[in-house]
Motif scaffolding. Structure first.
Motif, PDB file in Angstrom:
ATOM      1  N   GLY A 191     -73.806  38.644  26.612  1.00 51.49           N
ATOM      2  CA  GLY A 191     -74.242  39.955  27.055  1.00 51.49           C
ATOM      3  C   GLY A 191     -73.918  40.302  28.499  1.00 51.49           C
ATOM      4  N   ILE A 192     -73.258  39.412  29.217  1.00 49.53           N
ATOM      5  CA  ILE A 192     -72.945  39.638  30.628  1.00 49.53           C
ATOM      6  C   ILE A 192     -71.430  39.616  30.810  1.00 49.53           C
ATOM      7  CG2 ILE A 192     -73.216  38.751  32.978  1.00 49.53           C
ATOM      8  CD1 ILE A 192     -75.843  37.422  31.964  1.00 49.53           C
ATOM      9  N   ALA A 193     -70.914  40.642  31.471  1.00 43.80           N
ATOM     10  CA  ALA A 193     -69.471  40.700  31.728  1.00 43.80           C
ATOM     11  C   ALA A 193     -69.088  39.630  32.738  1.00 43.80           C
ATOM     12  CB  ALA A 193     -69.078  42.079  32.251  1.00 43.80           C
TER      13      ALA A 193
ATOM     14  N   ASP B 137     -67.784  37.896  18.593  1.00 42.12           N
ATOM     15  CA  ASP B 137     -68.142  39.085  17.813  1.00 42.12           C
ATOM     16  C   ASP B 137     -68.817  38.685  16.500  1.00 42.12           C
ATOM     17  OD1 ASP B 137     -67.004  40.744  19.793  1.00 42.12           O
ATOM     18  OD2 ASP B 137     -65.031  40.645  18.832  1.00 42.12           O
ATOM     19  N   GLY B 138     -69.646  37.658  16.552  1.00 38.78           N
ATOM     20  CA  GLY B 138     -70.406  37.198  15.394  1.00 38.78           C
ATOM     21  C   GLY B 138     -69.688  36.220  14.490  1.00 38.78           C
ATOM     22  N   GLU B 139     -68.398  35.997  14.714  1.00 36.27           N
ATOM     23  CA  GLU B 139     -67.617  35.062  13.900  1.00 36.27           C
ATOM     24  C   GLU B 139     -67.569  33.713  14.597  1.00 36.27           C
ATOM     25  OE1 GLU B 139     -65.706  35.764  11.013  1.00 36.27           O
ATOM     26  OE2 GLU B 139     -66.570  37.779  10.934  1.00 36.27           O
ATOM     27  N   ARG B 140     -67.702  32.651  13.843  1.00 37.46           N
ATOM     28  CA  ARG B 140     -67.650  31.327  14.467  1.00 37.46           C
ATOM     29  C   ARG B 140     -66.214  30.940  14.779  1.00 37.46           C
ATOM     30  NH1 ARG B 140     -69.274  27.344   9.437  1.00 37.46           N
ATOM     31  NH2 ARG B 140     -68.125  28.470   7.851  1.00 37.46           N
TER      32      ARG B 140
ATOM     33  N   ARG C  45     -64.034  41.153  24.284  1.00 33.30           N
ATOM     34  CA  ARG C  45     -64.857  40.789  23.118  1.00 33.30           C
ATOM     35  C   ARG C  45     -66.158  40.150  23.572  1.00 33.30           C
ATOM     36  NH1 ARG C  45     -61.117  38.002  18.822  1.00 33.30           N
ATOM     37  NH2 ARG C  45     -62.961  38.311  17.543  1.00 33.30           N
ATOM     38  N   GLU C  46     -67.081  40.001  22.638  1.00 30.81           N
ATOM     39  CA  GLU C  46     -68.405  39.441  22.913  1.00 30.81           C
ATOM     40  C   GLU C  46     -68.450  37.990  22.432  1.00 30.81           C
ATOM     41  OE1 GLU C  46     -72.223  38.807  23.991  1.00 30.81           O
ATOM     42  OE2 GLU C  46     -71.312  40.773  24.306  1.00 30.81           O
ATOM     43  N   ILE C  47     -68.683  37.086  23.358  1.00 25.89           N
ATOM     44  CA  ILE C  47     -68.831  35.665  23.044  1.00 25.89           C
ATOM     45  C   ILE C  47     -70.308  35.316  23.177  1.00 25.89           C
ATOM     46  CG2 ILE C  47     -68.231  33.296  23.723  1.00 25.89           C
ATOM     47  CD1 ILE C  47     -65.858  34.938  22.614  1.00 25.89           C
ATOM     48  N   THR C  48     -70.838  34.632  22.168  1.00 28.72           N
ATOM     49  CA  THR C  48     -72.218  34.164  22.223  1.00 28.72           C
ATOM     50  C   THR C  48     -72.224  32.656  22.128  1.00 28.72           C
ATOM     51  OG1 THR C  48     -72.959  36.189  21.118  1.00 28.72           O
ATOM     52  CG2 THR C  48     -74.519  34.348  21.201  1.00 28.72           C
ATOM     53  N   THR C  49     -72.850  32.018  23.104  1.00 26.13           N
ATOM     54  CA  THR C  49     -73.007  30.563  23.113  1.00 26.13           C
ATOM     55  C   THR C  49     -74.449  30.248  22.741  1.00 26.13           C
ATOM     56  OG1 THR C  49     -73.717  30.414  25.423  1.00 26.13           O
ATOM     57  CG2 THR C  49     -71.326  30.421  25.007  1.00 26.13           C
ATOM     58  N   ILE C  50     -74.761  28.986  22.660  1.00 21.28           N
ATOM     59  CA  ILE C  50     -76.125  28.570  22.339  1.00 21.28           C
ATOM     60  C   ILE C  50     -77.118  29.150  23.345  1.00 21.28           C
ATOM     61  CG2 ILE C  50     -76.035  26.362  23.585  1.00 21.28           C
ATOM     62  CD1 ILE C  50     -77.650  26.852  20.132  1.00 21.28           C
ATOM     63  N   GLU C  51     -76.701  29.278  24.599  1.00 19.76           N
ATOM     64  CA  GLU C  51     -77.595  29.823  25.623  1.00 19.76           C
ATOM     65  C   GLU C  51     -77.912  31.292  25.371  1.00 19.76           C
ATOM     66  OE1 GLU C  51     -75.139  26.615  27.800  1.00 19.76           O
ATOM     67  OE2 GLU C  51     -74.723  28.200  26.335  1.00 19.76           O
ATOM     68  N   GLY C  52     -77.034  31.991  24.684  1.00 22.76           N
ATOM     69  CA  GLY C  52     -77.224  33.414  24.431  1.00 22.76           C
ATOM     70  C   GLY C  52     -78.034  33.731  23.195  1.00 22.76           C
ATOM     71  N   LEU C  53     -78.462  32.722  22.447  1.00 30.36           N
ATOM     72  CA  LEU C  53     -79.216  32.976  21.212  1.00 30.36           C
ATOM     73  C   LEU C  53     -80.694  33.232  21.463  1.00 30.36           C
ATOM     74  CD1 LEU C  53     -77.640  30.374  18.781  1.00 30.36           C
ATOM     75  CD2 LEU C  53     -77.157  32.819  18.970  1.00 30.36           C
ATOM     76  N   GLU C  54     -81.219  32.642  22.496  1.00 29.90           N
ATOM     77  CA  GLU C  54     -82.646  32.810  22.793  1.00 29.90           C
ATOM     78  C   GLU C  54     -82.893  34.239  23.266  1.00 29.90           C
ATOM     79  OE1 GLU C  54     -86.207  30.549  25.249  1.00 29.90           O
ATOM     80  OE2 GLU C  54     -84.129  30.067  25.676  1.00 29.90           O
ATOM     81  N   SER C  55     -84.012  34.799  22.855  1.00 30.31           N
ATOM     82  CA  SER C  55     -84.370  36.152  23.269  1.00 30.31           C
ATOM     83  C   SER C  55     -85.676  36.107  24.057  1.00 30.31           C
ATOM     84  CB  SER C  55     -84.537  37.049  22.045  1.00 30.31           C
ATOM     85  OG  SER C  55     -85.675  36.660  21.304  1.00 30.31           O
ATOM     86  N   GLU C  56     -86.135  37.267  24.482  1.00 29.85           N
ATOM     87  CA  GLU C  56     -87.415  37.331  25.192  1.00 29.85           C
ATOM     88  C   GLU C  56     -88.551  36.826  24.319  1.00 29.85           C
ATOM     89  OE1 GLU C  56     -88.067  41.210  26.814  1.00 29.85           O
ATOM     90  OE2 GLU C  56     -86.189  41.165  27.943  1.00 29.85           O
ATOM     91  N   ALA C  57     -88.393  36.972  23.006  1.00 31.59           N
ATOM     92  CA  ALA C  57     -89.420  36.516  22.066  1.00 31.59           C
ATOM     93  C   ALA C  57     -89.440  35.002  21.923  1.00 31.59           C
ATOM     94  CB  ALA C  57     -89.198  37.165  20.703  1.00 31.59           C
ATOM     95  N   GLY C  58     -88.402  34.326  22.390  1.00 32.68           N
ATOM     96  CA  GLY C  58     -88.350  32.864  22.302  1.00 32.68           C
ATOM     97  C   GLY C  58     -87.073  32.391  21.651  1.00 32.68           C
ATOM     98  N   LEU C  59     -87.134  31.208  21.098  1.00 32.60           N
ATOM     99  CA  LEU C  59     -85.970  30.598  20.463  1.00 32.60           C
ATOM    100  C   LEU C  59     -85.495  31.429  19.281  1.00 32.60           C
ATOM    101  CD1 LEU C  59     -87.037  26.823  20.324  1.00 32.60           C
ATOM    102  CD2 LEU C  59     -85.436  27.892  21.921  1.00 32.60           C
ATOM    103  N   HIS C  60     -84.221  31.350  19.003  1.00 34.10           N
ATOM    104  CA  HIS C  60     -83.667  31.937  17.783  1.00 34.10           C
ATOM    105  C   HIS C  60     -84.351  31.213  16.616  1.00 34.10           C
ATOM    106  CE1 HIS C  60     -80.782  32.607  14.544  1.00 34.10           C
ATOM    107  NE2 HIS C  60     -80.330  33.636  15.253  1.00 34.10           N
TER     108      HIS C  60
END
Length: 173
Positions: A7-9, A50-53, A67-82
């Motif tokens: 989520g961060i450029a 972009d959601g694809e592994r 494009r949007e890359i999500t790592t393990i660090e990016g899965l956690e939200s304000e609500a807590g762990l994924h």
């Protein structure tokens, strides 16, 4: 040009030869994504593009500009762990934990593939909704190795998470 990581450029590297794995670990200090074999055989470096592994050790960072890359660090939200991270804890889906980030990112991508109807080698009926049973889960996750042998907990965690996602989708419809 930039690449969006969790989520961060972030600026693209100046060297076009930098792998996405090395960029994440060495340039952005995101050490959750692990370097295992560095040859695409173990899955420890799996991230979501972009959601694809994808296997980040085989990807050049410049390929993912814009494009949007999500790592393990990016899965956690304000609500807590994924929810899948929580399921791994509850089902003891890890021992040493080295492969866990890649397993979790791969499972999230795999679940989305199955929901889209992408068949695996063991899918019996190509016209039916794909049920993520024991054989489907194991086949679809076969690219992610766990040297500790925590596969039973890993499969149980993924199965629980997939059931919860299915229930949420049914409730939304």
């Amino acid at each position: 040009m930039s690449i969006t990581i969790n989520g961060i450029a972030a600026p693209a590297p100046t060297d076009a030869r930098v792998s996405l794995l090395d960029y994440l670990r060495e340039h952005l200090s995101l050490h959750g994504t692990k370097k295992g074999c560095d040859q695409g055989a173990c899955g420890a470096c799996t991230v979501l593009a972009d959601g694809e592994r994808i296997l980040s050790c085989l990807a050049l960072t410049v390929q993912y500009e814009g494009r949007e890359i999500t790592t393990i660090e990016g899965l956690e939200s304000e609500a807590g762990l994924h929810p899948l991270q929580q399921a791994f804890i509850e089902h003891d889906g890890f021992q040493c934990g080295y492969c866990t980030p890649g397993q979790i990112c791969s499972a999230i991508g795999m679940s989305a593939e199955a929901r889209r109807g992408v068949p695996s080698h063991v899918t019996q009926d190509l016209t039916a909704t794909i049920a993520l049973n024991h054989d489907e889960l194991r086949e679809r996750m076969s690219g992610n190795l766990c040297r500790c042998g925590a596969y039973n907990g890993i499969v149980a965690a993924i199965a629980e998470n997939c059931r919860a996602e299915d229930e949420q989708q049914e409730a939304a419809e």
